[in-house]
Design an enzyme around this catalytic site. Sequence first.
Site, mmCIF file in Angstrom:
data_model
loop_
_atom_site.group_PDB
_atom_site.id
_atom_site.type_symbol
_atom_site.label_atom_id
_atom_site.label_comp_id
_atom_site.label_asym_id
_atom_site.label_seq_id
_atom_site.Cartn_x
_atom_site.Cartn_y
_atom_site.Cartn_z
ATOM 1 N N GLU A 181 0.837 -1.212 0.000
ATOM 2 C CA GLU A 181 0.000 0.000 0.000
ATOM 3 C C GLU A 181 0.874 1.266 0.000
ATOM 4 O O GLU A 181 0.513 2.278 -0.603
ATOM 5 C CB GLU A 181 -0.983 -0.001 1.173
ATOM 6 C CG GLU A 181 -1.879 -1.245 1.291
ATOM 7 C CD GLU A 181 -2.525 -1.716 -0.009
ATOM 8 O OE1 GLU A 181 -2.728 -0.891 -0.912
ATOM 9 O OE2 GLU A 181 -2.802 -2.931 -0.122
ATOM 10 N N HIS A 241 1.868 2.075 -3.449
ATOM 11 C CA HIS A 241 0.797 2.739 -4.208
ATOM 12 C C HIS A 241 0.866 4.270 -4.073
ATOM 13 O O HIS A 241 0.285 4.975 -4.900
ATOM 14 C CB HIS A 241 -0.575 2.281 -3.719
ATOM 15 C CG HIS A 241 -1.114 1.065 -4.408
ATOM 16 N ND1 HIS A 241 -1.230 0.964 -5.776
ATOM 17 C CD2 HIS A 241 -1.598 -0.108 -3.910
ATOM 18 C CE1 HIS A 241 -1.768 -0.220 -6.085
ATOM 19 N NE2 HIS A 241 -1.995 -0.887 -4.965
ATOM 20 N N GLU A 249 -1.285 -1.884 -10.289
ATOM 21 C CA GLU A 249 -0.957 -3.013 -9.414
ATOM 22 C C GLU A 249 0.362 -3.707 -9.760
ATOM 23 O O GLU A 249 1.106 -4.086 -8.859
ATOM 24 C CB GLU A 249 -2.111 -4.021 -9.387
ATOM 25 C CG GLU A 249 -3.416 -3.469 -8.801
ATOM 26 C CD GLU A 249 -3.306 -3.032 -7.332
ATOM 27 O OE1 GLU A 249 -2.320 -3.380 -6.655
ATOM 28 O OE2 GLU A 249 -4.231 -2.322 -6.878
#
Length: 696
Positions: free
Chosen positions: A352, A355, A374
């Site tokens: 995360e 990201h 992703e």
Amino acid sequence: MTNPSVTPFSARLDSSSNPLIMCNTARCGHPVAPVTALTAGVEGHPLAAKLTRPDPSSFANHDQAKVTDVKLDMRVNFDKHVISGVMTATIQTLTENAPAVVFDINKLTVDLPNVKLYGADGIEFKTNAAITNENGPLGQALVVPLPETSPAQSTFCVAVPYSTHPESSALQWLTKEQTAGKRHPYLFTQSQAIHGRAFFPCQDTPGVKAPYTASVTTPAPLQALMSAIIENEVPDKTPSGDYIWRFKQAVPVPSYLVALTVGDLVKKDIGPRSCVWAEKEQVEAAAYEFAETEQFLAAAESICGPYDWGRYDINLMPPSYNYGGMEHPCLTNVTPTLLAGDRSLANVVAHEIAHSWMGNLVTNSTWESFFLNEGFTVFVERKIIGLIRGKQYQSLHAMIGWEDLKASVQLYGEDHPFTCLQVTLGDADPDDAFSSVPYEKGFTFLCYLEKLIGGPQIMEEYLKAHCRQFRFKSISTNDFKSFFLSWCKEKGVSDEILNTIDWDTWLYKPGMPPTPEFDTSLADEVTKAAATVAEAPEAKFPAEVVTPRNWSASQTIVFLDALLDRVDTALAAVKNDESKSGEKEEIFKKWTAIWKRLAENEFFNSTRNSEIRFRWLTLGVRSGVAGLEEDLTQFLSSLGRMKFVRPLYRDLFASARYREFAQTLFSKVKSSYHNVCAKMVENDRAQTVAKPTLYA
Ligand code: BES
Ligand code: ZN
């Protein structure tokens, strides 16, 4: 004062104040002409022929008129399970005479007569907002016509009063009994991929990014959190004693990253720019589990460049949270299934964190190129793991990912279009195309490119350049491809090398990519143990072969994956062949014996690592072991993470032994799952029933 660059298409209205409308620039608000509901899809709108739709998963016309700023004023009603409020957007036109601005909505109630349109100067235009018919998973279009003539680059402001549906796919409402503390109800949103439109009216495409501010009114003493910086640590209060929380996200974000959580939450600092938020019962465990956050952030910065979001906090979600983690800016959501007690699942936090660059800063412009989010993220996640835990672990995680990819491709079938890196969605629900493919095929592609252009050093230089080049933007696969090629050329990578990249096959052909070379140093011991276990006559392998406590959690996962591979291979040869039912029985007998002997090792039954527990139960079901009902009930009613729930139910539905049990269990616990999870399991069941039985 008028705006000379905009010609109104109807008379401007008198100014007066309207309490519903909280647009900073707006000054006016008499109701405008009544709107007739439309009877067809977007196509049915009088302006339809003039409207564009750059993203197949959205009705937005953002190459004609796009949202550049959002303001949300929301009130959370736990009694009615409704959020109501006003969404105020600044709109910029990109073309001359842009006919309208189109938003996505899904099951929202919009107060159409009170949808207001203003010019940059705050003077109101008359408009005729309308909603098109329901259109499957995409929902509906909210069309707000703009003045007949206006130059490109005109600015407007649109205010939309709305409320959500109690069954909104973006919201999960938990009763107080469903929380750890059992004192207060709880609400969270989960908008990726296209549920943002069931939360507030928005151009629900990752191709549109805008900063946002929000105010959220909640009952006291509940804390509201958003994917933004909190502006008031202490809540403002309404006259009736409700709390008002204010938020600001200054970095432009797509609609799927606007998120809200409301609950009885406390926080604990875990780093200079990080804290965990959780119910007080779990905050200590969460702080322990995620204590490496700052190290991960620093590692990520060394790979991708500076962190642009200020804070990186972690929000520990309730058990029914349907994902492992979700990269909401400033505030990552994580499932409590990460609380293994030994930080062994913290790679999800690394993911995360990655990201924050791949996806949040540089965003896929449609869900068809989801691997740009992703695949790149997994690539960076594993580099972070490599820096913090060592190269050998980086490889071990890559091997686990490869197994996930094999499983997805097998499930879809080698030729299935959703096994392509770049997919064609049309009006399909992106949730249906979700799998490990964009993650792991994307990761494999980037590993291939890295090796080709000279290794990690130059590749990490590229990643930094990629983030610098595309920050705050949404990009297509071609944007990536052309920048990558031109950057590599400039760096002196030869044409000879670059011309060998078979973009067409990597991006547009289905099936598995070529098997990469892995550093197997950590895997060797466990794959050897798996071979000994699987090949021992009558499952009489020496107990010391399997000592998972001496293995890391990831090694145990690789061990179980290796066993799963072997059962699957054995069953593949007999599964659809009636005449081989005797052989099938033999396989189940053998593997049941193996599973039972492994089970003597308490570890598999007591581990708090959900990835291990999930594989252990899957191995039991696939091996034809009887009597797993209690363990399965415990596992499947304690969590709602789709990564575990869906495949396990799929296996159960495909098993003659457990099918009925699974149906009964599912009907019993379904209401505690997130509605997206319940729907996906329902779909999986329908598909599995049509397939021949795989397992005992
Ligand atoms: N952004 C995803 C979760 C997601 C994807 C939600 C698509 C809705 C639609 C998140 O970053 C993610 O990939 N989570 C993974 C963890 C990761 C380590 C692979 C998960 O939820 O398991
Ligand atoms: Zn992700």
